[in-house]
Design a protein around this motif. Sequence first.
Motif, PDB file in Angstrom:
ATOM      1  N   THR A  83       0.827  -1.205   0.000  1.00 43.83           N
ATOM      2  CA  THR A  83       0.000   0.000   0.000  1.00 43.83           C
ATOM      3  C   THR A  83       0.863   1.257   0.000  1.00 43.83           C
ATOM      4  N   GLN A  84       1.923   1.250   0.825  1.00 46.67           N
ATOM      5  CA  GLN A  84       2.800   2.412   0.877  1.00 46.67           C
ATOM      6  C   GLN A  84       3.545   2.602  -0.439  1.00 46.67           C
ATOM      7  N   GLU A  85       3.891   1.503  -1.090  1.00 53.64           N
ATOM      8  CA  GLU A  85       4.531   1.621  -2.400  1.00 53.64           C
ATOM      9  C   GLU A  85       3.579   2.290  -3.397  1.00 53.64           C
ATOM     10  N   LYS A  86       2.297   1.935  -3.313  1.00 53.65           N
ATOM     11  CA  LYS A  86       1.309   2.571  -4.185  1.00 53.65           C
ATOM     12  C   LYS A  86       1.167   4.044  -3.835  1.00 53.65           C
ATOM     13  N   GLN A  87       1.195   4.373  -2.538  1.00 52.64           N
ATOM     14  CA  GLN A  87       1.088   5.769  -2.135  1.00 52.64           C
ATOM     15  C   GLN A  87       2.300   6.577  -2.599  1.00 52.64           C
ATOM     16  N   VAL A  88       3.475   5.955  -2.573  1.00 52.39           N
ATOM     17  CA  VAL A  88       4.667   6.639  -3.094  1.00 52.39           C
ATOM     18  C   VAL A  88       4.490   6.921  -4.584  1.00 52.39           C
ATOM     19  N   GLU A  89       3.948   5.953  -5.301  1.00 52.27           N
ATOM     20  CA  GLU A  89       3.708   6.142  -6.742  1.00 52.27           C
ATOM     21  C   GLU A  89       2.735   7.292  -6.981  1.00 52.27           C
ATOM     22  N   LEU A  90       1.647   7.329  -6.207  1.00 56.98           N
ATOM     23  CA  LEU A  90       0.664   8.403  -6.354  1.00 56.98           C
ATOM     24  C   LEU A  90       1.258   9.755  -5.949  1.00 56.98           C
ATOM     25  N   ALA A  91       2.082   9.750  -4.890  1.00 56.23           N
ATOM     26  CA  ALA A  91       2.708  11.001  -4.453  1.00 56.23           C
ATOM     27  C   ALA A  91       3.668  11.517  -5.515  1.00 56.23           C
ATOM     28  N   ASN A  92       4.363  10.601  -6.192  1.00 54.20           N
ATOM     29  CA  ASN A  92       5.259  11.006  -7.287  1.00 54.20           C
ATOM     30  C   ASN A  92       4.474  11.632  -8.438  1.00 54.20           C
ATOM     31  N   GLN A  93       3.348  11.018  -8.761  1.00 52.49           N
ATOM     32  CA  GLN A  93       2.522  11.553  -9.838  1.00 52.49           C
ATOM     33  C   GLN A  93       1.985  12.939  -9.464  1.00 52.49           C
ATOM     34  N   ASN A  94       1.544  13.068  -8.216  1.00 59.28           N
ATOM     35  CA  ASN A  94       1.020  14.365  -7.758  1.00 59.28           C
ATOM     36  C   ASN A  94       2.121  15.418  -7.786  1.00 59.28           C
ATOM     37  N   TYR A  95       3.324  15.030  -7.361  1.00 63.15           N
ATOM     38  CA  TYR A  95       4.430  15.984  -7.353  1.00 63.15           C
ATOM     39  C   TYR A  95       4.770  16.440  -8.770  1.00 63.15           C
ATOM     40  N   THR A  96       4.735  15.504  -9.715  1.00 68.49           N
ATOM     41  CA  THR A  96       5.034  15.843 -11.108  1.00 68.49           C
ATOM     42  C   THR A  96       4.019  16.840 -11.657  1.00 68.49           C
ATOM     43  N   VAL A  97       2.733  16.603 -11.365  1.00 68.21           N
ATOM     44  CA  VAL A  97       1.680  17.503 -11.841  1.00 68.21           C
ATOM     45  C   VAL A  97       1.833  18.896 -11.236  1.00 68.21           C
ATOM     46  N   VAL A  98       2.050  18.944  -9.906  1.00 67.32           N
ATOM     47  CA  VAL A  98       2.177  20.247  -9.237  1.00 67.32           C
ATOM     48  C   VAL A  98       3.433  20.970  -9.721  1.00 67.32           C
ATOM     49  N   ARG A  99       4.507  20.216  -9.947  1.00 63.99           N
ATOM     50  CA  ARG A  99       5.741  20.847 -10.427  1.00 63.99           C
ATOM     51  C   ARG A  99       5.531  21.483 -11.801  1.00 63.99           C
ATOM     52  N   ASN A 100       4.830  20.773 -12.682  1.00 66.24           N
ATOM     53  CA  ASN A 100       4.559  21.343 -14.009  1.00 66.24           C
ATOM     54  C   ASN A 100       3.684  22.589 -13.909  1.00 66.24           C
ATOM     55  N   ARG A 101       2.706  22.545 -13.039  1.00 68.08           N
ATOM     56  CA  ARG A 101       1.841  23.718 -12.865  1.00 68.08           C
ATOM     57  C   ARG A 101       2.627  24.880 -12.270  1.00 68.08           C
ATOM     58  N   TYR A 102       3.530  24.552 -11.329  1.00 63.90           N
ATOM     59  CA  TYR A 102       4.328  25.608 -10.708  1.00 63.90           C
ATOM     60  C   TYR A 102       5.270  26.244 -11.728  1.00 63.90           C
ATOM     61  N   ASP A 103       5.851  25.401 -12.596  1.00 63.74           N
ATOM     62  CA  ASP A 103       6.752  25.935 -13.622  1.00 63.74           C
ATOM     63  C   ASP A 103       6.014  26.874 -14.577  1.00 63.74           C
ATOM     64  N   ASN A 104       4.693  26.631 -14.732  1.00 64.75           N
ATOM     65  CA  ASN A 104       3.896  27.463 -15.637  1.00 64.75           C
ATOM     66  C   ASN A 104       3.113  28.538 -14.884  1.00 64.75           C
ATOM     67  N   ASP A 105       3.530  28.804 -13.628  1.00 68.20           N
ATOM     68  CA  ASP A 105       2.896  29.836 -12.812  1.00 68.20           C
ATOM     69  C   ASP A 105       1.408  29.587 -12.604  1.00 68.20           C
ATOM     70  N   LEU A 106       1.027  28.291 -12.529  1.00 69.35           N
ATOM     71  CA  LEU A 106      -0.369  27.943 -12.284  1.00 69.35           C
ATOM     72  C   LEU A 106      -0.588  27.418 -10.865  1.00 69.35           C
ATOM     73  N   ALA A 107       0.488  27.362 -10.070  1.00 69.96           N
ATOM     74  CA  ALA A 107       0.387  26.878  -8.691  1.00 69.96           C
ATOM     75  C   ALA A 107       1.238  27.762  -7.804  1.00 69.96           C
ATOM     76  N   LEU A 108       0.849  27.841  -6.536  1.00 64.31           N
ATOM     77  CA  LEU A 108       1.576  28.644  -5.579  1.00 64.31           C
ATOM     78  C   LEU A 108       2.757  27.876  -5.003  1.00 64.31           C
ATOM     79  N   LEU A 109       3.630  28.624  -4.341  1.00 60.83           N
ATOM     80  CA  LEU A 109       4.773  27.987  -3.684  1.00 60.83           C
ATOM     81  C   LEU A 109       4.303  27.022  -2.592  1.00 60.83           C
ATOM     82  N   THR A 110       3.243  27.408  -1.898  1.00 61.84           N
ATOM     83  CA  THR A 110       2.716  26.521  -0.851  1.00 61.84           C
ATOM     84  C   THR A 110       2.216  25.203  -1.428  1.00 61.84           C
TER      85      THR A 110
END
Length: 460
Positions: free
Chosen positions: A396-423
Amino acid sequence: MSSRKYFCALTVSMIVGAGCCVPTYAQHKMSLQSLFDLADRQNQRIKVSEAALKAAEEGVASAKSAMLPSVEFSLQGSYTGNAFLMSRGFSTSGTTEYIVPGLGPQQVQNGKQPTPHWGNSFTAQASQVIYTGGAISSGIEMAKLGRQLAELDVEKNRQEVRFLLTGYYLDLYKLQNQLQVIAKNIELTEKVIEQMKARREQGTVLKNDITRYELQLQSLLLTKTQLDDAQKIIRHQISTAIHLPEGEDFDVDTQSLEQESRALKTLTSEDVWQQTAAENNIGIRQASLATEMSEQKIRNTRAASLPSVAVVAENDLAGPYTSDLIPKDANVNVWFVGIGVKYNLSSLWKNKHAIRKAKHENIQADERVQLAREGVENGVQACYTNLLTSSVEVSTQEKQVELANQNYTVVRNRYDNDLALLTDMLDASNMKLSADMALVNARINMLYNYFKLKYITNTL
């Protein structure tokens, strides 16, 4: 490089390093087996049980010595007072008729008689028991069983010390992982504060935003102090248990733990573990030996109702000879050889209660064996189930790590495009760090359950 890209790169490096444990303070790596070997040689608790084992071995030798002949010597010097001849009315006047062999009746004056004063006595006696109703043989068997119990006690203490060290070792491994995560978070927070201070000079960041991260930094520093102190306590407990020389330190051998983790992939069935526990569990073996000892106790108790037979030889040299009417200043030597039989007749009505008591204790010992088996069976079942549960938790934790990685990738792309805040970026990175840490802890927990299963089966 822009501040946003710099922050992202720093965050990625923090996440990659979160799963690594490379302490900087340890001098050399030490595997769990190395700790076990040191504990076997140096742990005080094991030394105490080994001393008890040596005493039990001497107890066997002492019990066997009852089969050897007994030899006694007695040497005595004495001063004999004057002998007085008195009539039947306790009068010292008059005479007493005394028959002298070859001369017939003679009259002897009553009163003080000439008496040799200096006496000596030397006695030598040897005896060999040839039958005791089984008391000696049962005593020897009980001593042997006592030695086996002492051997099992040594092994039991070894297993308990090893399991204790295993818990310390895994806790130390977990703390080192947490320290690495905290160190990366402290580094990241300090960088963020520096960037925000620079932006405040430009008027794009408020003071309370900086204060927020400064509070977070102080909280991280406090956590680091707490983890350092907890690690010192565990290291001291390990050093005390294995008597590690003062000033010598060690590092957790992660490769050996990874080998144990790989062993879990070929985990055998519960039935195999149950069979292993039935054959190796020390509690069951001790209960079985206690049953055998109670059977010997019945034999020993019954022996008290049987006669004992021994061959006896004695030589007695004594002087002066005072058993005659007139003491003789001479040594008399007497010897004899014979068979002695001793039987306590009162045991026929006194010993029956002791025999019944020994029989009931034997029944109790049999029940304790069954109780021990049930306890071990329940323990193995519960521990095996917990191990399977922890295995699911790891997945289960391995799956959560996978989901957290996907979420981080999405937020990072949005942040790079000024679509997400630093928080938002911080939340995503913290989520990934938490997932990585939870995975490490889940794997450690699974290892702990595996070692606990080995401990219950006494194969640690």
